[in-house]
Design a protein around this motif. Structure first.
Motif, PDB file in Angstrom:
ATOM      1  N   ALA A 144      -9.001  -3.702   4.268  1.00 26.63           N
ATOM      2  CA  ALA A 144      -8.030  -2.839   5.007  1.00 26.63           C
ATOM      3  C   ALA A 144      -8.778  -2.632   6.249  1.00 26.63           C
ATOM      4  CB  ALA A 144      -7.845  -1.670   4.208  1.00 26.63           C
ATOM      5  N   ALA A 145      -9.718  -2.260   6.515  1.00 26.74           N
ATOM      6  CA  ALA A 145     -10.419  -2.147   8.014  1.00 26.74           C
ATOM      7  C   ALA A 145     -10.644  -3.475   8.834  1.00 26.74           C
ATOM      8  CB  ALA A 145     -11.902  -1.707   7.663  1.00 26.74           C
ATOM      9  N   ALA A 173      -9.002  -5.198  -7.433  1.00 29.72           N
ATOM     10  CA  ALA A 173      -8.240  -4.320  -6.421  1.00 29.72           C
ATOM     11  C   ALA A 173      -8.378  -4.895  -5.136  1.00 29.72           C
ATOM     12  CB  ALA A 173      -9.097  -3.118  -6.263  1.00 29.72           C
ATOM     13  N   THR A 174      -6.501  -4.758  -4.582  1.00 31.59           N
ATOM     14  CA  THR A 174      -6.151  -5.175  -3.428  1.00 31.59           C
ATOM     15  C   THR A 174      -5.736  -4.049  -2.756  1.00 31.59           C
ATOM     16  OG1 THR A 174      -5.604  -7.345  -4.347  1.00 31.59           O
ATOM     17  CG2 THR A 174      -4.834  -6.469  -2.242  1.00 31.59           C
ATOM     18  N   PRO A 175      -6.352  -3.709  -1.279  1.00 30.45           N
ATOM     19  CA  PRO A 175      -5.655  -2.440  -0.744  1.00 30.45           C
ATOM     20  C   PRO A 175      -4.090  -2.565  -0.513  1.00 30.45           C
ATOM     21  CG  PRO A 175      -7.604  -3.274   0.236  1.00 30.45           C
ATOM     22  CD  PRO A 175      -7.464  -4.477  -0.747  1.00 30.45           C
ATOM     23  N   VAL A 176      -3.547  -1.435  -0.445  1.00 30.01           N
ATOM     24  CA  VAL A 176      -1.960  -1.338  -0.251  1.00 30.01           C
ATOM     25  C   VAL A 176      -1.928  -0.574   1.281  1.00 30.01           C
ATOM     26  CG1 VAL A 176       0.004  -0.211  -0.855  1.00 30.01           C
ATOM     27  CG2 VAL A 176      -1.388  -0.998  -2.430  1.00 30.01           C
ATOM     28  N   ILE A 193      -4.895   1.703   1.394  1.00 29.29           N
ATOM     29  CA  ILE A 193      -5.461   2.831   0.202  1.00 29.29           C
ATOM     30  C   ILE A 193      -5.780   1.795  -0.918  1.00 29.29           C
ATOM     31  CG2 ILE A 193      -4.138   4.473   0.880  1.00 29.29           C
ATOM     32  CD1 ILE A 193      -2.232   4.105  -1.568  1.00 29.29           C
ATOM     33  N   ILE A 194      -6.742   2.465  -1.923  1.00 25.42           N
ATOM     34  CA  ILE A 194      -6.896   1.837  -2.973  1.00 25.42           C
ATOM     35  C   ILE A 194      -6.243   2.583  -3.773  1.00 25.42           C
ATOM     36  CG2 ILE A 194      -8.563   1.048  -4.998  1.00 25.42           C
ATOM     37  CD1 ILE A 194      -8.963  -0.477  -2.476  1.00 25.42           C
TER      38      ILE A 194
END
Length: 346
Positions: A309-310, A50-53, A8-9
């Motif tokens: 993330a993908a 931004a870095t995905p969590v 998620i972002i």
């Protein structure tokens, strides 16, 4: 229960784009909206940093749902989607879930929205608070998103990686070839764009024990003749099969749509394949999304998604990720959700 991983972002990485321009401000979207009723025409930007969590979710089915449609409880206060590991989102610590009535650390796909450039994203909710965005392709750092339409009561499979199984014959410029024999640069016949070079091919074997543990990865068997195929074909659950007809035009305004193979299972045309052995999945990746012909049936290539993330999910489930992965692109045909596909009565 199986454990699924999504990226998620978080909302802390979203910035509101002021009307008329100017410096983006901290995102002011209400975190308690449950239907998306106030997000139409919203415009916001993903922070450049931004870095995905990553969320690890324990669930009893392979679909990430809005709580009130999550079977069997169909309740936002009693769904079966629970955090299996602690995580910090927007500076708040959540999970792991503890059992109770209701249990803590429940996760929901609260509502979805489409953008003016044709993408779809979903708002993720933990314990009654909206915390971030997810999607088949995550938003990119610096990307500006303008919301077109919001929609409630959504579901999205945790695993959305379309692929063929070894042994499938693919039409190429040199004639039909077994999918596992293809190599980067080979010219593959596409329905809309003629011969196109293969950007990358990834082969991965899922063992029988792993298929038993992770039923969401079990292949779908498309019966011989179901969609013009000369024999039974086996594809991944999220593999998009091209469906034509008046019903698609009436319900979705398009004469041709892509339907996830899992939506066909249980009908006369397809079923979940019996578990008898390991399965070898093969991913065909191009610079854009294409329609391919496989033994008379038309279906999709891998739908590229160039985000961290993908790529991490791809690597965790299927091995090496090509470098570079093609950038996110729109689907070659409208792609239906499982719930939408049921309207076609295929």
């Amino acid at each position: 229960m199986p454990i699924y991983t999504i990226g998620i972002i978080q909302f802390d990485d979203l910035l509101t784009v002021p009307s008329g321009g100017g410096t983006p401000q901290p995102f002011d979207f209400t975190t308690t909206n449950t239907t998306g009723s106030v997000v139409a025409d919203y415009e916001f930007q993903i922070s450049a940093s931004a870095t995905p969590v990553t969320l690890s979710i324990e669930d009893d089915d392979p679909d990430f749902d809005d709580g009130f449609i999550d079977f069997p409880n169909n309740s936002t206060a009693g769904n079966n989607q629970l955090l299996s590991a602690p995580v910090t989102v927007n500076g708040v610590a959540y999970g792991p879930a503890t059992m109770g009535d209701p249990p803590s650390a429940q996760v929901e796909l609260e509502f979805g929205f489409s953008t003016t450039d044709g993408q779809t994203f979903y708002v993720v909710r933990i314990d009654g608070v909206n915390v971030g965005l997810t999607g088949t392709v995550l938003p990119q750092p610096g990307q500006v998103i303008e919301v077109d339409t919001a929609f409630d009561g959504q579901e999205e499979p945790y695993v959305s990686v379309p692929c063929f199984t070894a042994g499938t014959w693919i039409d190429t410029a040199a004639g039909p070839r077994r999918v596992e024999s293809l190599r980067q640069g080979d010219l593959i016949s596409t329905i809309d764009s003629g011969p196109q070079p293969l950007h990358h091919l990834t082969i991965s074997e899922i063992s029988l024990p792993e298929l038993l543990i992770r039923p969401s990865l079990r292949p779908i068997e498309i019966m011989a003749g179901a969609f013009g195929n000369t024999r039974a074909l086996f594809v991944s659950p999220q593999h998009g099969i091209l469906v034509r007809g008046a019903a698609a035009e009436i319900h979705f305004g398009a004469p041709e749509v892509l339907v996830p193979a899992k939506a066909l299972a249980g009908g006369r045309r397809a079923r979940i394949a019996p578990l008898t052995r390991a399965v070898t999945y093969v991913h065909l990746i191009f610079q854009r999304h294409h329609l391919l012909c496989t033994e008379g049936m038309i279906s999709e290539s891998f739908w590229p998604g160039g985000n961290l993330a993908a790529a991490q999910e791809f690597r965790a489930i299927f091995g090496a990720v090509p470098d570079p992965v093609p950038a996110p692109v729109p689907p070659v045909r409208p792609f239906l959700r499982v719930s939408e596909a049921r309207a076609l009565a295929i």
